[in-house]
Design a protein around this motif. Structure first.
Motif: not given
Lengths: 110, 121
Positions: A32, A35, A50-51, A88, A91-92, A97-99, A101
């Protein structure tokens, strides 16, 4: 212990360039976009990159991002005193199943 | 201008409950996924939960699963975080966060000012 690994601190003199690394795995950075967020003292975080390498409107082009495999980097050129902040990466993550840091990196401008 | 304003934080005893609210304005709330992210004092950021734009899909960090519930009222432009069985380690500033519309649940392009939750006897 954060899922994404960042150095606790970096420093640089005014006008210099610094980089902050962010290391992950195939379930997050390897799959993924990454960011980056900047958190100034006493403030809420702000989206910085981002991305992987795109700048939101209004963010200085002194900031840039890159990614390769399961690692990413944030570069800050032309350091200024008001760049002093925590940075910081995030990413996913499929496994959680989350984000996730990174632990955050404190930038000190000498 | 996008605004996210959290409320409902405060001091609560271990084992207690608290509900955070986040009032959104300046954008079409019902078309955005929303999250809660927390930051313990002097610590880094931790993702807590996410709710889809229509409210039908929710996900949680393992550390809060079964104790926290995220919900939203699109008619009131508000997202909630109901917290039960609170522990000392839940002490943190809780941020309400908007995700960028797209193919993924990140990035987060707008953050509230945060609401402090302190769990202590």
């Amino acid at each position: 212990q954060s899922v994404l690994t960042q150095p606790p601190s970096v420093s640089g003199a005014p006008r210099q360039r610094v980089t902050i690394s962010c290391s992950g795995s195939s379930s997050n950075i390897g799959s993924y976009a990454v960011n980056w967020y900047q958190q100034l003292p006493g403030k809420a975080p702000k989206l910085l990159i981002y991305y992987d390498d795109l700048l939101p409107s209004g963010v200085s082009d002194r900031f840039s991002g890159s990614k390769s495999g399961t690692s990413a980097s944030l570069a800050i050129s032309g350091l200024q005193s008001d760049d002093e902040a925590y940075y910081y990466c995030a990413a996913r993550d499929d496994s959680l199943n989350g984000v996730v840091f990174g632990g955050g990196t404190k930038l000190t401008v000498l | 201008e996008v605004q996210l304003v959290e409320s409902g934080g405060g001091l609560v005893q271990p084992g207690g409950s608290l509900r955070l609210s986040c009032a959104a304005s300046g954008f079409i709330f019902s078309t955005y996924g929303m999250h809660w992210v927390r930051q313990a004092p002097g610590k880094g950021l931790q993702w807590v939960s996410r709710i889809s734009s229509d409210g039908n899909n929710t996900t949680y960090a393992d550390s809060v699963k079964g104790r926290f519930t995220i919900s939203r009222d699109n008619a009131k432009n508000t997202v909630y975080l109901q917290m039960y069985t609170l522990r000392a380690e839940d002490t943190a500033v809780y941020y309400c966060v908007r995700e960028v519309r797209g193919v993924s649940i990140t990035p987060f392009d707008s953050w509230g000012q945060g609401s402090l939750v302190t769990v202590s006897s």
